[in-house]
Scaffold this motif. Structure first.
Motif, PDB file in Angstrom:
ATOM      1  N   LEU A 179      65.032  27.589  65.964  1.00 45.65           N
ATOM      2  CA  LEU A 179      63.873  27.880  65.116  1.00 45.65           C
ATOM      3  C   LEU A 179      62.763  28.535  65.934  1.00 45.65           C
ATOM      4  N   LEU A 180      62.485  28.012  67.111  1.00 41.11           N
ATOM      5  CA  LEU A 180      61.424  28.583  67.942  1.00 41.11           C
ATOM      6  C   LEU A 180      61.773  30.002  68.382  1.00 41.11           C
ATOM      7  N   ALA A 181      63.067  30.242  68.633  1.00 38.73           N
ATOM      8  CA  ALA A 181      63.488  31.609  68.969  1.00 38.73           C
ATOM      9  C   ALA A 181      63.379  32.521  67.752  1.00 38.73           C
ATOM     10  N   PHE A 182      63.614  31.960  66.577  1.00 33.34           N
ATOM     11  CA  PHE A 182      63.566  32.722  65.323  1.00 33.34           C
ATOM     12  C   PHE A 182      62.159  33.243  65.053  1.00 33.34           C
ATOM     13  N   ASP A 185      57.920  35.955  67.378  1.00 35.45           N
ATOM     14  CA  ASP A 185      56.797  36.893  67.220  1.00 35.45           C
ATOM     15  C   ASP A 185      55.704  36.333  66.313  1.00 35.45           C
ATOM     16  N   ARG A 186      55.718  35.020  66.076  1.00 32.10           N
ATOM     17  CA  ARG A 186      54.715  34.349  65.228  1.00 32.10           C
ATOM     18  C   ARG A 186      54.099  33.213  66.044  1.00 32.10           C
ATOM     19  N   PRO A 187      53.071  33.509  66.849  1.00 35.53           N
ATOM     20  CA  PRO A 187      52.511  32.528  67.791  1.00 35.53           C
ATOM     21  C   PRO A 187      52.096  31.209  67.142  1.00 35.53           C
ATOM     22  N   HIS A 191      53.753  27.438  68.046  1.00 33.09           N
ATOM     23  CA  HIS A 191      52.935  26.294  68.452  1.00 33.09           C
ATOM     24  C   HIS A 191      53.116  25.116  67.495  1.00 33.09           C
ATOM     25  N   ASP A 192      53.009  25.390  66.194  1.00 30.50           N
ATOM     26  CA  ASP A 192      52.989  24.321  65.197  1.00 30.50           C
ATOM     27  C   ASP A 192      54.347  23.655  65.021  1.00 30.50           C
ATOM     28  N   TYR A 193      55.423  24.445  65.010  1.00 28.72           N
ATOM     29  CA  TYR A 193      56.734  23.860  64.751  1.00 28.72           C
ATOM     30  C   TYR A 193      57.177  22.945  65.885  1.00 28.72           C
ATOM     31  N   ALA A 194      56.807  23.264  67.115  1.00 26.26           N
ATOM     32  CA  ALA A 194      57.159  22.390  68.235  1.00 26.26           C
ATOM     33  C   ALA A 194      56.486  21.027  68.082  1.00 26.26           C
ATOM     34  N   ILE A 195      55.232  21.041  67.649  1.00 28.73           N
ATOM     35  CA  ILE A 195      54.506  19.784  67.443  1.00 28.73           C
ATOM     36  C   ILE A 195      55.092  19.002  66.276  1.00 28.73           C
ATOM     37  N   GLY A 320      60.666  33.243  52.042  1.00 31.01           N
ATOM     38  CA  GLY A 320      60.403  33.786  53.359  1.00 31.01           C
ATOM     39  C   GLY A 320      59.713  32.812  54.287  1.00 31.01           C
ATOM     40  N   LEU A 321      59.519  33.260  55.524  1.00 31.72           N
ATOM     41  CA  LEU A 321      58.877  32.426  56.528  1.00 31.72           C
ATOM     42  C   LEU A 321      57.455  32.046  56.130  1.00 31.72           C
ATOM     43  N   ASP A 322      56.760  32.943  55.451  1.00 31.96           N
ATOM     44  CA  ASP A 322      55.388  32.627  55.043  1.00 31.96           C
ATOM     45  C   ASP A 322      55.378  31.492  54.023  1.00 31.96           C
ATOM     46  N   TRP A 323      56.255  31.570  53.039  1.00 29.66           N
ATOM     47  CA  TRP A 323      56.313  30.536  51.997  1.00 29.66           C
ATOM     48  C   TRP A 323      56.682  29.188  52.597  1.00 29.66           C
ATOM     49  N   LEU A 324      57.732  29.173  53.416  1.00 30.04           N
ATOM     50  CA  LEU A 324      58.176  27.926  54.025  1.00 30.04           C
ATOM     51  C   LEU A 324      57.128  27.377  54.992  1.00 30.04           C
ATOM     52  N   GLY A 325      56.519  28.267  55.771  1.00 29.73           N
ATOM     53  CA  GLY A 325      55.497  27.823  56.709  1.00 29.73           C
ATOM     54  C   GLY A 325      54.308  27.205  56.009  1.00 29.73           C
ATOM     55  N   GLU A 326      53.864  27.809  54.922  1.00 28.67           N
ATOM     56  CA  GLU A 326      52.744  27.263  54.167  1.00 28.67           C
ATOM     57  C   GLU A 326      53.103  25.911  53.583  1.00 28.67           C
ATOM     58  N   TYR A 327      54.323  25.804  53.046  1.00 27.12           N
ATOM     59  CA  TYR A 327      54.759  24.530  52.475  1.00 27.12           C
ATOM     60  C   TYR A 327      54.769  23.440  53.541  1.00 27.12           C
ATOM     61  N   ILE A 328      55.374  23.742  54.687  1.00 20.00           N
ATOM     62  CA  ILE A 328      55.521  22.737  55.745  1.00 20.00           C
ATOM     63  C   ILE A 328      54.167  22.343  56.330  1.00 20.00           C
ATOM     64  N   LYS A 329      53.365  23.313  56.666  1.00 21.51           N
ATOM     65  CA  LYS A 329      52.113  23.003  57.368  1.00 21.51           C
ATOM     66  C   LYS A 329      51.080  22.353  56.455  1.00 21.51           C
TER      67      LYS A 329
END
Length: 338
Positions: A179-182, A185-187, A191-195, A320-329
């Motif tokens: 996931l972090l490699a995926f 290009d999204r700093p 940062h957030d997914y590792a935490i 997409g990554l934006d949708w999933l990222g918003e949901y998760i965070k």
């Protein structure tokens, strides 16, 4: 005039490619099914879809079946026995699920060599009807929930008094590096997914001290993994993620899948109502619904990142990554995971 003598051309040996996911030819599948199973007459096969695992439609003169070819992953090839043995137990209990067909030698699966290594193959009964996602109905959603709870109770009986392993609940940590490699290009995501990964694992470990029961779980139940026939028969299918987990995680996987497909929340609510008519939730389960919804989303995105090397980044084509990222965070922050 001097004669020019050409040196013989020396060909450089070809480099042997590393293969992450080969596709077996349908004619090979048909031939193996004919050789190994007690099918009738001419057997045909074609590839239905290539994805996390490859699924083929297999048909003889009388019946239709589904054949699954598992993708080679970090999991041992023989882990498929856990799923197939449990499904065989459900068959014996008269529970409606797409179960494995025994080959002539009595086995529920076989293995073949492929460019990437050993892969397991199994033949399944064809699930009658259509995906629930194509025929949404509140009453049927309640019945599916009740059926799913019955599957969990069968799992408790099948497992007996042995303690459940909780490893599967945080097995996602094996896919976090991908996931972090995926998201290289999204700093912010890096940062957030590792935490989140570290804190989510600890919260799931801590749940062992609460009244949050574990069981044998489907682990990927959603509106496309259940078929409903014209006469109302409900059949559960696609148990390839089967494992021991929190049962409430399994329930919220379905609720989240309903959201993922963009369906009304009312169908997820109906599913939960139906489930509780068979196995009521504990108070601790209810209190941790949001945690399990988040865990499902995080497992999914990490799993898709791991799978992308075999099936491509198009695994995120639905959301997409934006949708999933918003949901998760947006859920990780109130839960104290970010």
């Amino acid at each position: 005039m001097a004669t020019v003598v050409q040196e013989p051309l020396v060909e450089t040996p070809l480099v042997k490619a590393v293969v992450s996911h080969s596709v077996l030819d349908p004619s090979f599948i048909a031939a193996e099914m004919t050789r190994r199973y007690a099918l009738s007459g001419k057997v045909t096969a074609f590839l239905l879809y290539r994805g996390m695992n490859d699924v083929y439609l297999v048909q003889d003169e009388n019946e239709r079946y589904a054949a699954r070819v598992w993708r080679k992953t970090y999991r041992d090839v023989d882990e498929v026995a856990y799923e197939l043995d449990f499904l065989d137990y459900l068959r014996g209990e008269g529970f409606a699920a797409s179960t494995g067909v025994r080959a002539r030698d009595g086995n529920l699966y076989f293995k073949v060599d492929s460019p990437e290594g050993e892969r397991a193959i199994a033949l399944y009964d064809w699930a009658p009807g259509h995906k629930f996602g194509d025929m949404l109905d509140i009453g049927i959603a309640e019945r599916i929930g009740a059926t799913f709870a019955q599957m969990h109770l069968h799992g408790l009986k099948y497992h007996g008094d042995a303690p459940f392993s909780s490893d599967n609940a945080w097995r996602f940590e094996e896919t976090v590096p991908a996931l972090l490699a995926f998201v290289y290009d999204r700093p912010d995501d890096l940062h957030d997914y590792a935490i989140i990964a570290d804190r989510l694992k600890q919260r799931l470990i801590d749940l062992q001290a609460e009244d949050v029961p574990m069981g044998i779980c489907h682990c990927d139940f959603h509106p496309s993994n259940v078929h409903v026939s014209e006469d109302g028969q409900i059949t559960l299918l696609d148990f390839d993620g089967l494992g021991e987990d929190y049962m409430m995680q399994d329930v919220q996987n379905y609720v989240w899948g309903n959201l993922f497909y963009g369906f009304s929340p009312s169908y997820g609510e109906a599913f939960e109502r139906g489930y509780e008519t068979v196995r009521p939730f504990t108070e601790a389960e209810k209190a941790n619904k949001e945690l399990f919804l988040l865990a499902k989303a995080f497992r999914l995105i990490a799993g898709m990142a791991e799978s992308s090397k075999s099936v491509g980044r198009g695994t995120l084509r639905f959301r997409g990554l934006d949708w999933l990222g918003e949901y998760i965070k947006s859920r990780a922050r109130p839960l104290g995971l970010l």
